[in-house]
Scaffold this motif. Structure first.
Motif, PDB file in Angstrom:
ATOM      1  N   GLY A   1      -1.491 -11.070  -2.992  1.00  0.00           N
ATOM      2  CA  GLY A   1      -2.425 -10.004  -3.347  1.00  0.00           C
ATOM      3  C   GLY A   1      -3.536  -9.851  -2.329  1.00  0.00           C
ATOM      4  O   GLY A   1      -3.915  -8.738  -1.956  1.00  0.00           O
ATOM      5  N   ILE A   2      -4.062 -10.982  -1.872  1.00  0.00           N
ATOM      6  CA  ILE A   2      -5.134 -10.947  -0.870  1.00  0.00           C
ATOM      7  C   ILE A   2      -4.604 -10.372   0.447  1.00  0.00           C
ATOM      8  O   ILE A   2      -5.298  -9.601   1.115  1.00  0.00           O
ATOM      9  CB  ILE A   2      -5.748 -12.354  -0.670  1.00  0.00           C
ATOM     10  N   GLU A   3      -3.383 -10.705   0.810  1.00  0.00           N
ATOM     11  CA  GLU A   3      -2.797 -10.138   2.028  1.00  0.00           C
ATOM     12  C   GLU A   3      -2.706  -8.617   1.935  1.00  0.00           C
ATOM     13  O   GLU A   3      -2.980  -7.910   2.904  1.00  0.00           O
ATOM     14  CB  GLU A   3      -1.417 -10.744   2.300  1.00  0.00           C
ATOM     15  N   GLN A   4      -2.330  -8.110   0.773  1.00  0.00           N
ATOM     16  CA  GLN A   4      -2.262  -6.663   0.577  1.00  0.00           C
ATOM     17  C   GLN A   4      -3.658  -6.041   0.679  1.00  0.00           C
ATOM     18  O   GLN A   4      -3.841  -4.989   1.295  1.00  0.00           O
ATOM     19  CB  GLN A   4      -1.660  -6.341  -0.794  1.00  0.00           C
ATOM     20  N   LEU A   5      -4.644  -6.693   0.069  1.00  0.00           N
ATOM     21  CA  LEU A   5      -6.015  -6.183   0.094  1.00  0.00           C
ATOM     22  C   LEU A   5      -6.564  -6.147   1.515  1.00  0.00           C
ATOM     23  O   LEU A   5      -7.240  -5.186   1.903  1.00  0.00           O
ATOM     24  CB  LEU A   5      -6.898  -7.037  -0.813  1.00  0.00           C
ATOM     25  N   ARG A   6      -6.279  -7.168   2.296  1.00  0.00           N
ATOM     26  CA  ARG A   6      -6.742  -7.189   3.698  1.00  0.00           C
ATOM     27  C   ARG A   6      -6.288  -5.941   4.455  1.00  0.00           C
ATOM     28  O   ARG A   6      -7.065  -5.351   5.209  1.00  0.00           O
ATOM     29  CB  ARG A   6      -6.208  -8.427   4.417  1.00  0.00           C
ATOM     30  N   LEU A   7      -5.038  -5.544   4.276  1.00  0.00           N
ATOM     31  CA  LEU A   7      -4.505  -4.379   4.985  1.00  0.00           C
ATOM     32  C   LEU A   7      -5.288  -3.112   4.658  1.00  0.00           C
ATOM     33  O   LEU A   7      -5.576  -2.308   5.541  1.00  0.00           O
ATOM     34  CB  LEU A   7      -3.028  -4.179   4.638  1.00  0.00           C
TER      35      LEU A   7
END
Length: 195
Positions: free
Chosen positions: A130-136
């Motif tokens: 989820g955090i990886e998606q948010l970073r993008l």
């Protein structure tokens, strides 16, 4: 002769990204807020998206123009503009972050830009995906999405009477994330003031 630099009080907003009933984000957010406030090296504010109750974004004008005719959107913009950096707190839903957090981010554009974002993720995998998606998404908003994050697992075992009790490892990792966030907040604050 050395010139003394003026001490800057940086404002860090901790944004709770879950709004559902029975959420654990509020107790994690309160724990993170208390830990950050106790440091004394930044001003911290806890922002709960459940309290903001932003409806699904359906306004005619795209936020990139900065023309906010909606009163709630303008209030949200004014609040977000106050911060020098952000710590997003989000569970992982289906390999991503919450729709409430996506909606809140999408309401604005310039207010987020050229500021750093740190992360606390939680869930069975610590919210990593989820955090990886948010970073993008945050990178698209011209934010400095930091690589360091606190990933909490088995949070249900650390909550008692609606209070999250992070262990020594959690506290150390949170402080590491806050150190990084504070460094980037200061650097980008100074850079924004030079322009």
């Amino acid at each position: 002769m050395a010139i003394a630099k003026e001490r800057i009080e940086l404002n860090i907003q901790l944004i709770i990204g879950s709004i559902r009933e029975g959420r654990r984000g509020r107790s994690i957010g309160e724990w993170a807020y208390e830990t950050a406030a106790a440091r004394g090296d930044m001003s911290v504010e806890l922002i709960d998206l459940k309290e903001w109750n932003l409806p699904m974004f359906d306004l005619a004008k795209p936020p990139i123009r900065g023309e906010y005719e909606n009163r709630l959107q303008q209030l949200w913009a004014d609040k977000i503009k106050e911060a020098d950096g952000y710590l997003f707190i989000s569970p992982e839903y289906n390999h991503s972050y919450t729709s409430a957090l996506k909606n809140a981010v999408d309401y604005l554009y310039d207010e987020w830009g050229r500021k750093p974002a740190g992360f606390i993720g939680y869930g069975p995998t610590g919210g990593i995906r989820g955090i990886e998606q948010l970073r993008l998404v945050l990178i698209e908003l011209k934010m400095a999405a930091l690589g360091n994050a606190l990933h909490l697992m088995r949070v249900h075992e650390k909550i008692e009477n609606n209070r999250f009790n992070g262990d020594e490892h959690d506290v150390a990792n949170l402080n590491y994330v806050l150190d990084d966030l504070l460094w980037w907040s200061k650097a980008l604050h100074e850079a924004r003031n030079i322009q």
